[in-house]
Design an enzyme around this catalytic site. Structure first.
Site, PDB file in Angstrom:
ATOM      1  N   LYS A 116     -31.919 -32.074  20.351  1.00 15.33           N
ATOM      2  CA  LYS A 116     -32.073 -33.025  21.454  1.00 15.33           C
ATOM      3  C   LYS A 116     -33.143 -34.055  21.133  1.00 15.33           C
ATOM      4  O   LYS A 116     -33.020 -35.232  21.464  1.00 15.33           O
ATOM      5  CB  LYS A 116     -32.464 -32.270  22.733  1.00 15.33           C
ATOM      6  CG  LYS A 116     -31.290 -31.610  23.420  1.00 15.33           C
ATOM      7  CD  LYS A 116     -31.778 -30.939  24.696  1.00 15.33           C
ATOM      8  CE  LYS A 116     -30.903 -31.253  25.825  1.00 15.33           C
ATOM      9  NZ  LYS A 116     -29.841 -30.606  26.290  1.00 15.33           N
ATOM     10  N   GLU A 200     -38.912 -34.020  30.519  1.00 15.70           N
ATOM     11  CA  GLU A 200     -38.280 -35.165  31.184  1.00 15.70           C
ATOM     12  C   GLU A 200     -38.606 -35.168  32.662  1.00 15.70           C
ATOM     13  O   GLU A 200     -38.818 -34.116  33.256  1.00 15.70           O
ATOM     14  CB  GLU A 200     -36.747 -35.076  31.061  1.00 15.70           C
ATOM     15  CG  GLU A 200     -36.197 -35.488  29.724  1.00 15.70           C
ATOM     16  CD  GLU A 200     -34.689 -35.276  29.641  1.00 15.70           C
ATOM     17  OE1 GLU A 200     -34.052 -34.958  30.661  1.00 15.70           O
ATOM     18  OE2 GLU A 200     -34.157 -35.426  28.535  1.00 15.70           O
ATOM     19  N   HIS A 235     -23.636 -24.629  34.603  1.00 17.52           N
ATOM     20  CA  HIS A 235     -23.288 -25.424  33.425  1.00 17.52           C
ATOM     21  C   HIS A 235     -21.901 -25.128  32.881  1.00 17.52           C
ATOM     22  O   HIS A 235     -21.536 -25.549  31.805  1.00 17.52           O
ATOM     23  CB  HIS A 235     -24.358 -25.279  32.337  1.00 17.52           C
ATOM     24  CG  HIS A 235     -25.726 -25.558  32.885  1.00 17.52           C
ATOM     25  ND1 HIS A 235     -26.083 -26.812  33.319  1.00 17.52           N
ATOM     26  CD2 HIS A 235     -26.775 -24.755  33.132  1.00 17.52           C
ATOM     27  CE1 HIS A 235     -27.319 -26.756  33.797  1.00 17.52           C
ATOM     28  NE2 HIS A 235     -27.758 -25.523  33.702  1.00 17.52           N
ATOM     29  N   ARG A 292     -17.416 -33.147  19.312  1.00 21.84           N
ATOM     30  CA  ARG A 292     -16.145 -32.418  19.210  1.00 21.84           C
ATOM     31  C   ARG A 292     -15.166 -32.989  20.225  1.00 21.84           C
ATOM     32  O   ARG A 292     -15.540 -33.812  21.064  1.00 21.84           O
ATOM     33  CB  ARG A 292     -16.385 -30.941  19.562  1.00 21.84           C
ATOM     34  CG  ARG A 292     -16.960 -30.799  20.962  1.00 21.84           C
ATOM     35  CD  ARG A 292     -16.947 -29.396  21.512  1.00 21.84           C
ATOM     36  NE  ARG A 292     -17.247 -29.414  22.939  1.00 21.84           N
ATOM     37  CZ  ARG A 292     -18.444 -29.440  23.463  1.00 21.84           C
ATOM     38  NH1 ARG A 292     -19.523 -29.438  22.696  1.00 21.84           N
ATOM     39  NH2 ARG A 292     -18.615 -29.476  24.775  1.00 21.84           N
TER      40      ARG A 292
HETATM   41  C1  MV4 Z   1     -31.170 -33.071  33.616  1.00 20.90           C
HETATM   42  C2  MV4 Z   1     -31.080 -32.873  35.011  1.00 20.90           C
HETATM   43  C3  MV4 Z   1     -32.003 -33.497  35.792  1.00 20.90           C
HETATM   44  N1  MV4 Z   1     -32.968 -34.244  35.242  1.00 20.90           N
HETATM   45  N2  MV4 Z   1     -32.159 -33.825  33.113  1.00 20.90           N
HETATM   46  C4  MV4 Z   1     -27.836 -29.965  32.314  1.00 20.90           C
HETATM   47  C5  MV4 Z   1     -26.958 -29.937  31.138  1.00 20.90           C
HETATM   48  C6  MV4 Z   1     -27.536 -30.919  30.202  1.00 20.90           C
HETATM   49  N3  MV4 Z   1     -26.525 -31.550  29.447  1.00 20.90           N
HETATM   50  C7  MV4 Z   1     -28.303 -31.858  31.054  1.00 20.90           C
HETATM   51  N4  MV4 Z   1     -28.512 -31.198  32.291  1.00 20.90           N
HETATM   52  C8  MV4 Z   1     -29.336 -31.726  33.230  1.00 20.90           C
HETATM   53  N5  MV4 Z   1     -30.315 -32.509  32.772  1.00 20.90           N
HETATM   54  C9  MV4 Z   1     -33.038 -34.379  33.922  1.00 20.90           C
HETATM   55  N6  MV4 Z   1     -34.009 -35.112  33.412  1.00 20.90           N
HETATM   56  C10 MV4 Z   1     -30.064 -32.068  35.504  1.00 20.90           C
HETATM   57  C11 MV4 Z   1     -29.201 -31.486  34.614  1.00 20.90           C
HETATM   58  C12 MV4 Z   1     -28.234 -30.646  35.217  1.00 20.90           C
HETATM   59  C13 MV4 Z   1     -26.895 -30.907  35.119  1.00 20.90           C
HETATM   60  C14 MV4 Z   1     -26.417 -31.998  34.417  1.00 20.90           C
HETATM   61  C15 MV4 Z   1     -25.073 -32.229  34.311  1.00 20.90           C
HETATM   62  C16 MV4 Z   1     -24.193 -31.375  34.947  1.00 20.90           C
HETATM   63  C17 MV4 Z   1     -24.647 -30.298  35.647  1.00 20.90           C
HETATM   64  C18 MV4 Z   1     -25.986 -30.041  35.736  1.00 20.90           C
HETATM   65  C19 MV4 Z   1     -26.412 -28.960  36.460  1.00 20.90           C
HETATM   66  C20 MV4 Z   1     -27.743 -28.691  36.542  1.00 20.90           C
HETATM   67  C21 MV4 Z   1     -28.646 -29.545  35.919  1.00 20.90           C
END
Ligand code: MV4
Length: 665
Positions: A116, A200, A235, A292
């Site tokens: 990341k 973040e 997720h 992918r």
């Molecule tokens: C975040 C967020 C809130 N703020 N980053 C979860 C999976 C990863 N790909 C990124 N994710 C998140 N990052 C910040 N700065 C909330 C999530 C997140 C989320 C994002 C996409 C789909 C579902 C989620 C469920 C919980 C948290």
């Protein structure tokens, strides 16, 4: 184009890739583990190579075996599907070393996006918007605490080596930071062998919007618009759609162009997905890039009219992208729902077992089913429990959504629990209908989405009646004219009673099936229902309950019964049939209620038994009947052994005559 490719995957995605290969005249070779010798994906290809034991680590994740299988069968390329080795740079390199084309991006791109921190640095240098945060080298606790304080709470600590939400910790105040950081580092060290983290600003109610991109070896790059995958649980995506509801045209163009810049920055090749989160104000920020083909690619296929696997094969074979950005347009709306073998009522525990039925809606121009299983297949503990994806489209969002509801209602899975009822509830929620769901939707509405319900009495009556209707049906087919053949008035002049037990999501129910002068009746929860009807060859049970006609579709297994009734599904655990024969409740001789074979004997001469003690089991007409003691006493004789065949009326057990029944001790 390739003549022959190896599909290094299983289940629906292996079948999906094989379909396009076949259409393009490419021979697809499959791989299978011990657990998948008869799986659908193994049968979907003309040639499949055994690659090892059931455990994925020893088969679908075994690079040496996979590359070896490709070489043995003369494959020019390997498609890794998704999951397993799809984002494994070592496989990409092993392919290169062996002169095989990896149908995916260059190993360097996989590696860069696997970290990341690395990914964010590259994106930052290319001017891709990032959430306010820190992704630097310095990892000391004091330094990171200062960073978090500067960003302002809440903050999110993420494992650099994580992905898909693994290793994330929300911190809501400065005082909680240090211990959260310790936990995050410990977890990522043990899960990924790397404790590097990034910090973040935590966005409160983000939407998950991702852009499908493609880039060829000459650097042509296009996006195929967005997918909204906000509806997830832990997720795990549940429902995806394209386009994203409510996204305005200028944001769409902006996100697409940004994703193309991201793919270009890493000299990407092939299919990729750039994942963004979007805040309530419509700002979007790069999260990660998936290197992918994704599970949810069909919604993109259906709104763009493209076959993404075909695109992958062409790009990997060195051809140019099939079209330019200006040739790509959005048409209508598409949804995908993931059908899992799992039990939402038990915290989504994966369900395993044989699929007594896997019947999917008919496919047409608006309904597509990407399934990895067929009736009779087994869902094992070894792999992901997703059994199918149901995809629908329509000219607008509402019509696509309604079609998905219809298609899921017509999906009939029996033998294992599934999330279909849960999905139907999701589709009925206002936030989903209105297109307002964010990533917290499932958590927030869990109580409305999961309603463990007791089976209604009618369903239990139908289940009980099915037990005997199935027998009658079988005998009719055989042309038998013995008393089993008729359900009503069975065994004239004798009243008898069969007891069955079923467990729904809440409780166990005892149901009694009674035959007497009044006809056939079923007693459920102290209430008696007159019941009659017939079982059709196709599994439909046309019944009447107290004179009211109704129809159910029933699939019965030894341990389970699935009823589809009134547009709903009821799964019942079925306990071995218990026979009590009213004629014999007050005698000392227990006789066979029907001809059959002794399958178990639980008592011996001299044993003290109580009323209800299991004495033995008799298999007759493919049902197992447990014979229980009709009253307390001492057993004197058990004339038969396991394996013996007995005639109707044969004595199965005898009590000692002394003390006689009813006498005082
Ligand atoms: C975040 C967020 C809130 N703020 N980053 C979860 C999976 C990863 N790909 C990124 N994710 C998140 N990052 C910040 N700065 C909330 C999530 C997140 C989320 C994002 C996409 C789909 C579902 C989620 C469920 C919980 C948290």
């Amino acid at each position: 184009m390739f003549k022959r490719i190896l599909i290094a995957n299983r289940g629906e995605i292996a079948c999906r890739i094989a379909r396009t290969a076949k259409r393009l005249g490419i021979q697809a070779v499959g791989v299978y583990s011990d657990a998948d010798a008869n799986a659908l994906h193994t049968r979907a290809v003309g040639l499949a190579v055994h690659i090892g034991p059931a455990a994925a680590r020893d088969s679908y994740l075994n690079i040496e075996r996979i590359v070896g299988a490709a070489k043995e069968t003369g494959c020019e390329a390997i498609h890794p599907g998704y999951g397993f080795l799809s984002e494994n740079a070592a496989l990409a390199r092993a392919c290169e070393d062996n002169g095989i084309v990896f149908i995916g991006p260059p190993a360097d791109a996989i590696e860069a996006m696997g970290s990341k921190i690395h990914a964010k640095r590259i994106m930052e240098d290319s001017g891709i918007p990032l959430v306010l945060g820190y992704h630097g080298e310095e990892q000391s606790t004091g330094y990171l605490q200062g960073i978090a304080d500067d960003i302002g709470y809440p903050v999110l600590i993420k494992a650099s080596a994580g992905g898909g939400g693994k290793g994330m910790h929300v911190v809501r105040e400065s005082g909680a930071f240090e211990s959260a950081l310790d936990g995050a580092k410990r977890e990522s060290a043990s899960a990924f062998g790397d404790d590097t983290v990034l910090i973040e600003k935590y966005l409160d109610k983000p939407r998950h919007i991702e852009i499908q991109v493609f880039r060829d070896h000459l650097g042509n790059c296009v996006h195929l618009f967005e997918r909204d995958c906000s509806i997830q649980r832990r997720h795990q995506k549940i429902l995806e759609e394209a386009p994203a509801p409510g996204l305005d045209e200028s944001t769409r163009r902006n996100m697409g162009a940004t994703a193309v810049r991201a793919a270009t920055a890493i000299e990407y090749r092939g299919a990729g997905t750039v994942e963004f989160i979007m805040d309530e104000a419509g700002g979007f920020y790069f999260m990660e890039m998936n290197t992918r083909l994704q599970v949810e690619h069909p919604v993109t296929e259906w709104v763009t009219g493209q076959d993404l696997v075909e695109w992958q094969l062409k790009v990997a074979a060195g051809e140019l992208l099939p079209c330019k950005q200006d040739d790509l347009h959005l048409h209508g709306h598409a949804f995908e729902a993931r059908v899992y073998a799992e039990n939402p009522a038990r915290e989504f525990l994966p369900a395993t077992g044989e699929l007594a039925l896997a019947a999917f809606p008919e496919q047409d121009d608006h309904v597509r089913v990407d399934a990895g299983v067929q009736t009779g297949d087994t869902v094992s503990v070894y792999y992901d429990p997703m059994i199918a994806k149901v995809i629908t489209r329509g000219p607008d969002r509402r019509s696509a959504l309604d079609r998905l509801h219809g298609a899921l209602s017509r999906t009939r899975i029996a033998g294992v629990e599934t999330n279909i009822e849960f999905l139907l509830e999701v589709l009925e929620q206002e936030d989903v209908v209105e297109g307002h769901a964010d990533t917290h939707f499932v958590e927030k509405h869990l109580d409305e989405l999961i309603k463990p319900e007791a089976a209604p009495p009618k369903v239990l009556v139908l289940a009980t009646f099915h037990e005997i209707a199935a027998l009658a049906r079988r005998n009719q087919r055989r042309g038998d004219t013995d008393p089993f053949s008729a359900v009503d008035g069975w065994r004239p002049n004798l009243s008898s009673e069969f007891r069955f037990e079923y467990t729904d999501h809440i409780q166990k129910h005892e149901c009694r099936l009674m035959f007497d002068k009044q006809g056939t009746r079923v007693m459920v929860d102290e209430k008696t229902y007159r019941v009659g009807g017939e079982l059709e060859d196709d599994g439909r049970l046309a019944a009447s309950i107290d004179g009211v006609k109704c129809e159910a579709f029933v699939v019965r297994c030894p341990q389970r019964m699935d009823l589809f009734f009134n547009g709903r599904h009821y799964g019942l655990d079925r306990h071995p049939d218990v026979v009590t024969d009213a004629r014999e409740a007050d005698t000392n001789r227990i006789t066979a209620p029907m001809p059959g074979k002794i399958t178990s004997v639980s008592v011996k001469a001299g044993d003290q038994v109580e009323r209800g003690t299991v004495l033995l089991a008799l298999e007759a007409m493919k049902m197992e009947h447990t014979i229980v003691a009709p009253h307390d006493g001492t057993i004197e004789r058990i004339p038969y052994q396991v394996g013996d065949t007995v005639a109707e009326g044969a004595e199965l057990a005898g009590y000692q005559d002394d003390p006689p029944v009813g006498a005082a001790p």
